[in-house]
Scaffold this active site. Structure first.
Site, PDB file in Angstrom:
ATOM      1  N   CYS A 206      -5.100  -3.319   2.210  1.00 23.16           N
ATOM      2  CA  CYS A 206      -4.950  -3.466   3.656  1.00 23.16           C
ATOM      3  C   CYS A 206      -6.239  -3.774   4.422  1.00 23.16           C
ATOM      4  CB  CYS A 206      -4.232  -2.247   4.212  1.00 23.16           C
ATOM      5  SG  CYS A 206      -3.306  -2.635   5.724  1.00 23.16           S
TER       6      CYS A 206
ATOM      7  N   VAL B 187      -0.647  -2.711  10.421  1.00 21.86           N
ATOM      8  CA  VAL B 187      -0.098  -2.368  11.730  1.00 21.86           C
ATOM      9  C   VAL B 187      -0.684  -3.269  12.824  1.00 21.86           C
ATOM     10  CG1 VAL B 187       0.528   0.016  11.198  1.00 21.86           C
ATOM     11  CG2 VAL B 187      -1.792  -0.486  11.967  1.00 21.86           C
TER      12      VAL B 187
ATOM     13  N   GLU C 249       0.857  -1.199   0.000  1.00 25.52           N
ATOM     14  CA  GLU C 249       0.000   0.000   0.000  1.00 25.52           C
ATOM     15  C   GLU C 249       0.896   1.253   0.000  1.00 25.52           C
ATOM     16  OE1 GLU C 249      -2.198  -0.005   3.652  1.00 25.52           O
ATOM     17  OE2 GLU C 249      -3.479   1.687   3.107  1.00 25.52           O
TER      18      GLU C 249
ATOM     19  N   LYS D 167      -9.461   2.099  -2.272  1.00 28.35           N
ATOM     20  CA  LYS D 167      -9.718   1.431  -0.988  1.00 28.35           C
ATOM     21  C   LYS D 167     -11.082   1.828  -0.422  1.00 28.35           C
ATOM     22  CE  LYS D 167      -7.352   0.711   3.497  1.00 28.35           C
ATOM     23  NZ  LYS D 167      -6.148   1.111   4.263  1.00 28.35           N
TER      24      LYS D 167
HETATM   25  C1  ACM Z   1      -4.227  -0.147   6.989  1.00 24.20           C
HETATM   26  O1  ACM Z   1      -5.331  -0.289   6.466  1.00 24.20           O
HETATM   27  N1  ACM Z   1      -3.241   0.475   6.366  1.00 24.20           N
HETATM   28  C2  ACM Z   1      -3.971  -0.651   8.328  1.00 24.20           C
END
Ligand code: ACM
Length: 269
Positions: free
Chosen positions: A142, A169, A39, A109
């Site tokens: 992510c 994370v 990402e 996203k």
């Molecule tokens: C994330 O979605 N970068 C934790």
């Protein structure tokens, strides 16, 4: 077909140097047919605010896109790259899919994580799938992982492989990806990043552990939390077209959509 990922630690705001790192990792290597990068692979992640993120963003089709297309052309690969996309005043945390011939598609996203909500618009294009040499791929970014509907939607649209760019994370998805792969009988290529970003009063420690998971949940390629480089494995994407868990259970045909919707859900809360 070979699929792979690059796991590395992008340097915040150093777009040219991050591009160079990617080129160095590909140099003199056998590059897989499909390659996934983390990402926000060119910019880093921990933006102080919208203004800073805006200053590092670029439209699809700009200089950075051209640079990526050049890399894809040189190594005859298709790449999914986490990309800070600008569309007029709006910013999206996107994944751009491209080959040496140009941009194949973009995914914005849908599920924003934590402070991303202060700078990015949530994706508005749903979960598109794309074809690469007869193989159907879908893109995720992510935190999309924690919403099973995201990967399910891609799988129901016929995706054979999910190209998942991440800056994880939280410590869960490297394990949870096996479940996503099993429940959808699908391949997942997870490209996570390494390193720590400490700036603007924030600290993000990224968990690495990128992996490639097969439709039976087998982890067929796996790296450590701090390891960096290009990693790949050979797969038969056709495997993901068999949705059978047992001779009597086709996981897609056995779905009971009529039973899933709880019309009283909102009322009962
Ligand atoms: C994330 O979605 N970068 C934790």
């Amino acid at each position: 077909m070979d699929v792979g990922f690059i796991q590395f630690s992008p340097v915040f705001a150093e777009t040219s140097s991050n591009l160079q790192t990617i080129k160095n990792m590909l140099n003199n290597r056998r590059v897989p047919d499909i390659l996934v990068l983390p990402e926000l692979a060119l910019t880093g992640y921990t933006f102080a605010d919208y203004k800073e993120a805006y200053s590092l963003s670029e439209e699809i089709g700009g200089t950075l896109t051209e640079e990526l297309i050049k890399i894809a052309r040189e190594y005859r690969t298709a790449m999914a790259v986490g990309f800070l996309e600008r569309d007029e005043k709006k910013l999206y945390n996107s994944s751009i899919l491209l080959s040496g011939e140009g941009v194949i598609g973009v995914y914005r996203k849908v599920h924003l994580f934590y402070k991303e909500k202060e700078m990015f618009e949530p994706g508005d294009g749903g979960f598109p799938v794309f074809e690469i040499d007869g193989v159907i791929v879908g893109l995720l970014v992510c935190f999309d992982w924690i919403f099973p509907e995201a990967m399910r939607t891609l799988a129901l649209k016929g995706a054979d492989i999910v190209l998942h760019s991440a800056n994880l994370v939280l410590p869960y998805y490297q394990d949870a990806a096996r479940t996503r792969a099993i429940e959808n009988r699908i391949f997942i290529v997870l490209a996570n990043r390494t390193g720590v970003e400490e700036r603007a009063g924030m600290r993000n420690e990224f968990t690495g552990g990128s992996e490639i998971v097969a439709p039976g949940g087998e982890i067929i390629c796996k790296v450590g939390s701090t390891q960096e480089g290009l990693f790949s494995v050979s797969i038969d994407p056709e495997r993901s077209r068999n949705k059978k868990a047992t001779e009597m259970n086709d996981l897609f045909k056995d779905r009971r959509e009529d039973q899933y919707e709880d019309r009283n859900y909102r009322k009962s809360r």
